[in-house]
Design a protein around this motif. Structure first.
Motif, PDB file in Angstrom:
ATOM      1  N   PHE A 159       0.833  -1.199   0.000  1.00  0.00           N
ATOM      2  CA  PHE A 159       0.000   0.000   0.000  1.00  0.00           C
ATOM      3  C   PHE A 159       0.872   1.255   0.000  1.00  0.00           C
ATOM      4  CE2 PHE A 159      -2.608   3.247   2.151  1.00  0.00           C
ATOM      5  CZ  PHE A 159      -3.692   3.252   1.297  1.00  0.00           C
ATOM      6  N   ASP A 160       1.948   1.250   0.791  1.00  0.00           N
ATOM      7  CA  ASP A 160       2.858   2.401   0.821  1.00  0.00           C
ATOM      8  C   ASP A 160       3.513   2.627  -0.542  1.00  0.00           C
ATOM      9  OD1 ASP A 160       2.260   2.875   3.457  1.00  0.00           O
ATOM     10  OD2 ASP A 160       4.056   1.868   4.242  1.00  0.00           O
ATOM     11  N   ILE A 161       3.869   1.551  -1.203  1.00  0.00           N
ATOM     12  CA  ILE A 161       4.457   1.671  -2.540  1.00  0.00           C
ATOM     13  C   ILE A 161       3.428   2.246  -3.512  1.00  0.00           C
ATOM     14  CG2 ILE A 161       5.308   0.323  -4.507  1.00  0.00           C
ATOM     15  CD1 ILE A 161       6.687  -1.509  -2.438  1.00  0.00           C
ATOM     16  N   THR A 162       2.194   1.794  -3.392  1.00  0.00           N
ATOM     17  CA  THR A 162       1.126   2.317  -4.248  1.00  0.00           C
ATOM     18  C   THR A 162       0.930   3.808  -4.010  1.00  0.00           C
ATOM     19  OG1 THR A 162       0.029   0.170  -4.199  1.00  0.00           O
ATOM     20  CG2 THR A 162      -1.293   2.037  -4.903  1.00  0.00           C
ATOM     21  N   VAL A 163       0.982   4.224  -2.755  1.00  0.00           N
ATOM     22  CA  VAL A 163       0.847   5.650  -2.425  1.00  0.00           C
ATOM     23  C   VAL A 163       1.986   6.443  -3.056  1.00  0.00           C
ATOM     24  CG1 VAL A 163       0.943   7.326  -0.534  1.00  0.00           C
ATOM     25  CG2 VAL A 163      -0.471   5.292  -0.316  1.00  0.00           C
ATOM     26  N   GLU A 164       3.200   5.936  -2.919  1.00  0.00           N
ATOM     27  CA  GLU A 164       4.359   6.624  -3.507  1.00  0.00           C
ATOM     28  C   GLU A 164       4.232   6.731  -5.024  1.00  0.00           C
ATOM     29  OE1 GLU A 164       7.027   8.176  -2.279  1.00  0.00           O
ATOM     30  OE2 GLU A 164       6.267   7.887  -0.243  1.00  0.00           O
ATOM     31  N   GLU A 165       3.825   5.641  -5.659  1.00  0.00           N
ATOM     32  CA  GLU A 165       3.677   5.660  -7.116  1.00  0.00           C
ATOM     33  C   GLU A 165       2.589   6.643  -7.546  1.00  0.00           C
ATOM     34  OE1 GLU A 165       2.931   1.579  -8.046  1.00  0.00           O
ATOM     35  OE2 GLU A 165       5.061   1.048  -8.015  1.00  0.00           O
ATOM     36  N   ALA A 166       1.496   6.672  -6.810  1.00  0.00           N
ATOM     37  CA  ALA A 166       0.415   7.604  -7.145  1.00  0.00           C
ATOM     38  C   ALA A 166       0.879   9.049  -6.962  1.00  0.00           C
ATOM     39  CB  ALA A 166      -0.809   7.322  -6.284  1.00  0.00           C
ATOM     40  N   LEU A 167       1.644   9.306  -5.914  1.00  0.00           N
ATOM     41  CA  LEU A 167       2.166  10.660  -5.709  1.00  0.00           C
ATOM     42  C   LEU A 167       3.154  11.048  -6.814  1.00  0.00           C
ATOM     43  CD1 LEU A 167       2.608  10.840  -1.839  1.00  0.00           C
ATOM     44  CD2 LEU A 167       1.050  12.183  -3.244  1.00  0.00           C
ATOM     45  N   GLN A 168       3.903  10.082  -7.309  1.00  0.00           N
ATOM     46  CA  GLN A 168       4.808  10.367  -8.420  1.00  0.00           C
ATOM     47  C   GLN A 168       4.025  10.708  -9.682  1.00  0.00           C
ATOM     48  OE1 GLN A 168       7.352   6.953  -8.726  1.00  0.00           O
ATOM     49  NE2 GLN A 168       8.588   7.525  -6.951  1.00  0.00           N
ATOM     50  N   VAL A 169       2.926  10.001  -9.904  1.00  0.00           N
ATOM     51  CA  VAL A 169       2.076  10.304 -11.063  1.00  0.00           C
ATOM     52  C   VAL A 169       1.517  11.719 -10.932  1.00  0.00           C
ATOM     53  CG1 VAL A 169      -0.094   9.707 -12.217  1.00  0.00           C
ATOM     54  CG2 VAL A 169       1.493   7.904 -11.551  1.00  0.00           C
ATOM     55  N   VAL A 170       1.077  12.072  -9.730  1.00  0.00           N
ATOM     56  CA  VAL A 170       0.530  13.416  -9.501  1.00  0.00           C
ATOM     57  C   VAL A 170       1.616  14.468  -9.697  1.00  0.00           C
ATOM     58  CG1 VAL A 170      -0.440  14.949  -7.745  1.00  0.00           C
ATOM     59  CG2 VAL A 170      -1.319  12.639  -7.991  1.00  0.00           C
ATOM     60  N   ALA A 171       2.806  14.192  -9.200  1.00  0.00           N
ATOM     61  CA  ALA A 171       3.901  15.160  -9.332  1.00  0.00           C
ATOM     62  C   ALA A 171       4.317  15.346 -10.786  1.00  0.00           C
ATOM     63  CB  ALA A 171       5.091  14.710  -8.498  1.00  0.00           C
ATOM     64  N   SER A 172       4.187  14.303 -11.583  1.00  0.00           N
ATOM     65  CA  SER A 172       4.588  14.411 -12.987  1.00  0.00           C
ATOM     66  C   SER A 172       3.510  15.068 -13.853  1.00  0.00           C
ATOM     67  CB  SER A 172       4.925  13.032 -13.547  1.00  0.00           C
ATOM     68  OG  SER A 172       3.763  12.235 -13.612  1.00  0.00           O
ATOM     69  N   THR A 173       2.312  15.232 -13.302  1.00  0.00           N
ATOM     70  CA  THR A 173       1.230  15.864 -14.050  1.00  0.00           C
ATOM     71  C   THR A 173       1.398  17.378 -13.987  1.00  0.00           C
ATOM     72  OG1 THR A 173      -0.237  14.064 -13.405  1.00  0.00           O
ATOM     73  CG2 THR A 173      -1.276  16.047 -14.270  1.00  0.00           C
ATOM     74  N   PRO A 219     -15.506   5.876  -4.004  1.00  0.00           N
ATOM     75  CA  PRO A 219     -15.466   4.542  -3.383  1.00  0.00           C
ATOM     76  C   PRO A 219     -14.374   4.436  -2.307  1.00  0.00           C
ATOM     77  CG  PRO A 219     -15.586   4.355  -5.762  1.00  0.00           C
ATOM     78  CD  PRO A 219     -15.385   5.805  -5.460  1.00  0.00           C
ATOM     79  N   GLU A 220     -14.603   3.581  -1.347  1.00  0.00           N
ATOM     80  CA  GLU A 220     -13.736   3.477  -0.170  1.00  0.00           C
ATOM     81  C   GLU A 220     -12.271   3.146  -0.486  1.00  0.00           C
ATOM     82  OE1 GLU A 220     -12.948   4.112   3.692  1.00  0.00           O
ATOM     83  OE2 GLU A 220     -14.869   4.429   2.730  1.00  0.00           O
ATOM     84  N   PRO A 221     -11.964   2.220  -1.400  1.00  0.00           N
ATOM     85  CA  PRO A 221     -10.546   1.947  -1.667  1.00  0.00           C
ATOM     86  C   PRO A 221      -9.796   3.179  -2.184  1.00  0.00           C
ATOM     87  CG  PRO A 221     -11.917   0.272  -2.704  1.00  0.00           C
ATOM     88  CD  PRO A 221     -12.832   1.306  -2.148  1.00  0.00           C
ATOM     89  N   ILE A 222     -10.452   3.937  -3.036  1.00  0.00           N
ATOM     90  CA  ILE A 222      -9.817   5.149  -3.562  1.00  0.00           C
ATOM     91  C   ILE A 222      -9.700   6.188  -2.451  1.00  0.00           C
ATOM     92  CG2 ILE A 222     -10.065   7.056  -5.200  1.00  0.00           C
ATOM     93  CD1 ILE A 222     -11.365   5.094  -7.107  1.00  0.00           C
ATOM     94  N   MET A 223     -10.715   6.276  -1.622  1.00  0.00           N
ATOM     95  CA  MET A 223     -10.685   7.249  -0.532  1.00  0.00           C
ATOM     96  C   MET A 223      -9.555   6.936   0.443  1.00  0.00           C
ATOM     97  SD  MET A 223     -12.265   9.949  -0.016  1.00  0.00           S
ATOM     98  CE  MET A 223     -11.452  11.058   1.088  1.00  0.00           C
ATOM     99  N   ASN A 224      -9.340   5.669   0.730  1.00  0.00           N
ATOM    100  CA  ASN A 224      -8.225   5.285   1.605  1.00  0.00           C
ATOM    101  C   ASN A 224      -6.891   5.712   0.999  1.00  0.00           C
ATOM    102  OD1 ASN A 224      -9.956   4.147   3.462  1.00  0.00           O
ATOM    103  ND2 ASN A 224      -9.745   2.088   2.628  1.00  0.00           N
TER     104      ASN A 224
END
Length: 152
Positions: free
Chosen positions: A58-72, A132-137
């Motif tokens: 989950f932490d890796i997923t958070v980091e990857e998502a933040l990288q996607v946001v930072a690259s946008t 949805p809850e998974p995305i909200m988490n």
């Protein structure tokens, strides 16, 4: 009829006999107790390992998502921000509806929209009711991760 009663009685007697035997072994045989404890510990440790692995994933997923946001790239003008916001929210909803398992990209879209929204606290409250809850988490974890200053 009589045969089924006899067979049922025999099966019930066998089950009760096995339960009594198991209880006797559990109480009186030290080797059997040790074996049971080892099994319990092994299952408990495996469960802990799975939880650690899930947390790490989950932490890796958070980091990857933040990288996607930072690259946008974030637009600068108000009209562009409004258009960007609408596009990101629509894209996030569309991604989740098409692929419910791929929450990372959907959360990244919602978070990008959150970053350009003029009142992010209100938008986050709206997200809590609609997303949805998974995305909200994932969004909560992303917000917590980004709001904590990193020590480098």
């Amino acid at each position: 009829m009589r045969r089924s009663v006899i067979i049922g009685s025999l099966l019930a007697t066998a089950a009760v006999g096995y339960a009594i035997y198991f209880d006797y072994k559990r109480r009186n045989d030290p080797h059997f107790r040790k074996t049971l404890k080892r099994r319990y510990k092994k299952v408990h440790e495996a469960k802990k390992q799975e939880e650690k692995l899930a947390t790490k994933k989950f932490d890796i997923t958070v980091e990857e998502a933040l990288q996607v946001v930072a690259s946008t790239p974030v637009p600068s003008s108000a009209e562009e921000k409004e258009l960007f916001f609408m596009q990101q929210v629509a894209r996030g909803e569309q991604l989740f509806q098409q692929q419910p398992d791929n929450i990372k990209e959907s959360a990244a879209c919602f978070y990008s929209a959150l970053k350009v929204y003029p009142q992010p606290v209100e938008l986050f409250a709206i997200y809590e009711r609609t997303v949805p809850e998974p995305i909200m988490n994932l969004l909560r974890a992303m917000q917590a991760k980004e709001s904590i200053p990193s020590v480098e």
